[in-house]
Design a protein around this motif. Structure first.
Motif, PDB file in Angstrom:
ATOM      1  N   VAL A  79       0.855  -1.189   0.000  1.00  0.00           N
ATOM      2  CA  VAL A  79       0.000   0.000   0.000  1.00  0.00           C
ATOM      3  C   VAL A  79       0.888   1.234   0.000  1.00  0.00           C
ATOM      4  N   PRO A  80       0.667   2.164  -0.940  1.00  0.00           N
ATOM      5  CA  PRO A  80       1.525   3.352  -1.023  1.00  0.00           C
ATOM      6  C   PRO A  80       1.297   4.316   0.137  1.00  0.00           C
ATOM      7  N   GLU A  81       2.305   5.130   0.410  1.00  0.00           N
ATOM      8  CA  GLU A  81       2.197   6.180   1.437  1.00  0.00           C
ATOM      9  C   GLU A  81       1.415   7.347   0.861  1.00  0.00           C
ATOM     10  N   PRO A  82       0.690   8.109   1.635  1.00  0.00           N
ATOM     11  CA  PRO A  82       0.382   7.893   3.042  1.00  0.00           C
ATOM     12  C   PRO A  82      -0.687   6.814   3.179  1.00  0.00           C
ATOM     13  N   LYS A  83      -0.526   5.946   4.131  1.00  0.00           N
ATOM     14  CA  LYS A  83      -1.484   4.866   4.345  1.00  0.00           C
ATOM     15  C   LYS A  83      -1.903   4.849   5.800  1.00  0.00           C
ATOM     16  N   VAL A  84      -3.091   4.336   6.044  1.00  0.00           N
ATOM     17  CA  VAL A  84      -3.655   4.267   7.380  1.00  0.00           C
ATOM     18  C   VAL A  84      -4.164   2.849   7.597  1.00  0.00           C
ATOM     19  N   VAL A  85      -3.932   2.316   8.797  1.00  0.00           N
ATOM     20  CA  VAL A  85      -4.433   0.994   9.159  1.00  0.00           C
ATOM     21  C   VAL A  85      -5.442   1.164  10.285  1.00  0.00           C
ATOM     22  N   VAL A  86      -6.615   0.542  10.108  1.00  0.00           N
ATOM     23  CA  VAL A  86      -7.659   0.577  11.120  1.00  0.00           C
ATOM     24  C   VAL A  86      -7.962  -0.853  11.527  1.00  0.00           C
ATOM     25  N   ALA A  87      -7.809  -1.145  12.818  1.00  0.00           N
ATOM     26  CA  ALA A  87      -8.152  -2.464  13.362  1.00  0.00           C
ATOM     27  C   ALA A  87      -9.610  -2.421  13.796  1.00  0.00           C
ATOM     28  N   ILE A  88     -10.416  -3.308  13.241  1.00  0.00           N
ATOM     29  CA  ILE A  88     -11.849  -3.312  13.526  1.00  0.00           C
ATOM     30  C   ILE A  88     -12.212  -4.540  14.334  1.00  0.00           C
ATOM     31  N   GLY A  89     -12.870  -4.310  15.461  1.00  0.00           N
ATOM     32  CA  GLY A  89     -13.354  -5.390  16.307  1.00  0.00           C
ATOM     33  C   GLY A  89     -12.368  -5.748  17.408  1.00  0.00           C
ATOM     34  N   GLN A  90     -12.910  -6.358  18.424  1.00  0.00           N
ATOM     35  CA  GLN A  90     -12.102  -6.713  19.583  1.00  0.00           C
ATOM     36  C   GLN A  90     -11.019  -7.733  19.236  1.00  0.00           C
ATOM     37  N   CYS A  91     -11.290  -8.601  18.283  1.00  0.00           N
ATOM     38  CA  CYS A  91     -10.312  -9.633  17.914  1.00  0.00           C
ATOM     39  C   CYS A  91      -9.032  -9.029  17.346  1.00  0.00           C
ATOM     40  N   SER A  92      -9.166  -8.056  16.465  1.00  0.00           N
ATOM     41  CA  SER A  92      -7.965  -7.454  15.870  1.00  0.00           C
ATOM     42  C   SER A  92      -7.291  -6.481  16.824  1.00  0.00           C
ATOM     43  N   CYS A  93      -8.052  -5.910  17.752  1.00  0.00           N
ATOM     44  CA  CYS A  93      -7.476  -4.956  18.716  1.00  0.00           C
ATOM     45  C   CYS A  93      -6.704  -5.661  19.832  1.00  0.00           C
ATOM     46  N   SER A  94      -7.270  -6.751  20.353  1.00  0.00           N
ATOM     47  CA  SER A  94      -6.633  -7.404  21.504  1.00  0.00           C
ATOM     48  C   SER A  94      -6.603  -8.921  21.425  1.00  0.00           C
TER      49      SER A  94
END
Length: 145
Positions: A79-94
């Motif tokens: 993924v080219p810059e600038p890029k942003v990653v979003v973790a969705i849901g409790q599973c991906s967060c913790s």
């Protein structure tokens, strides 16, 4: 002078979403954000970009299953810059209930995460709101002449 591509990207961004081993609850909520009720595309957010080289935002759902460990890092690099990653849901967060087993959460152990949306699953409005909050990071550099 700005290129046509930079001008277009200063008004909208493309999202690729990856299911790294979730139960699909978060994926259903992402799809609900595309429905007429939430209509994420009215904000210039196109949430189905299959090519990582043309994406601006990566949405990650689920804990990181063993077969995704290397693929996730590889896709992040494409993924080219600038890029942003979003973790969705409790599973991906913790990791939540997948903390023990054949997965190795959280996503932030593999790639840098810019925003987290906890919940099991989070509501579509939370997904839309978070994407609108990270939009300035995506547009950084495109609005300059």
């Amino acid at each position: 002078m700005r290129s046509l591509k930079d001008f277009a990207r200063s008004k909208s961004f493309h999202v690729i979403y990856l299911n790294t081993g979730s139960c699909n609850g978060c994926d259903i909520e992402i799809l609900a954000s595309l429905s007429p009720r939430y209509d994420i595309e009215q904000y210039g957010i196109f949430a189905h970009q299959p090519n990582p080289r043309e994406a601006d935002v990566i949405l990650v759902t689920g804990p990181v299953a063993e077969q995704w460990e290397e693929k996730l890092v590889s896709l992040y690099r494409k993924v080219p810059e600038p890029k942003v990653v979003v973790a969705i849901g409790q599973c991906s967060c913790s990791g939540a209930l997948f903390e023990d087993g054949e997965t190795d959460p959280p996503v932030s152990d593999y790639i840098p995460v810019d925003a987290k949306i906890p919940g099991c699953p989070p509501r579509p409005q939370e997904i839309v709101d978070t994407l609108l909050q990270v939009a300035p990071r995506v547009f950084k550099g495109y609005g300059e002449e």
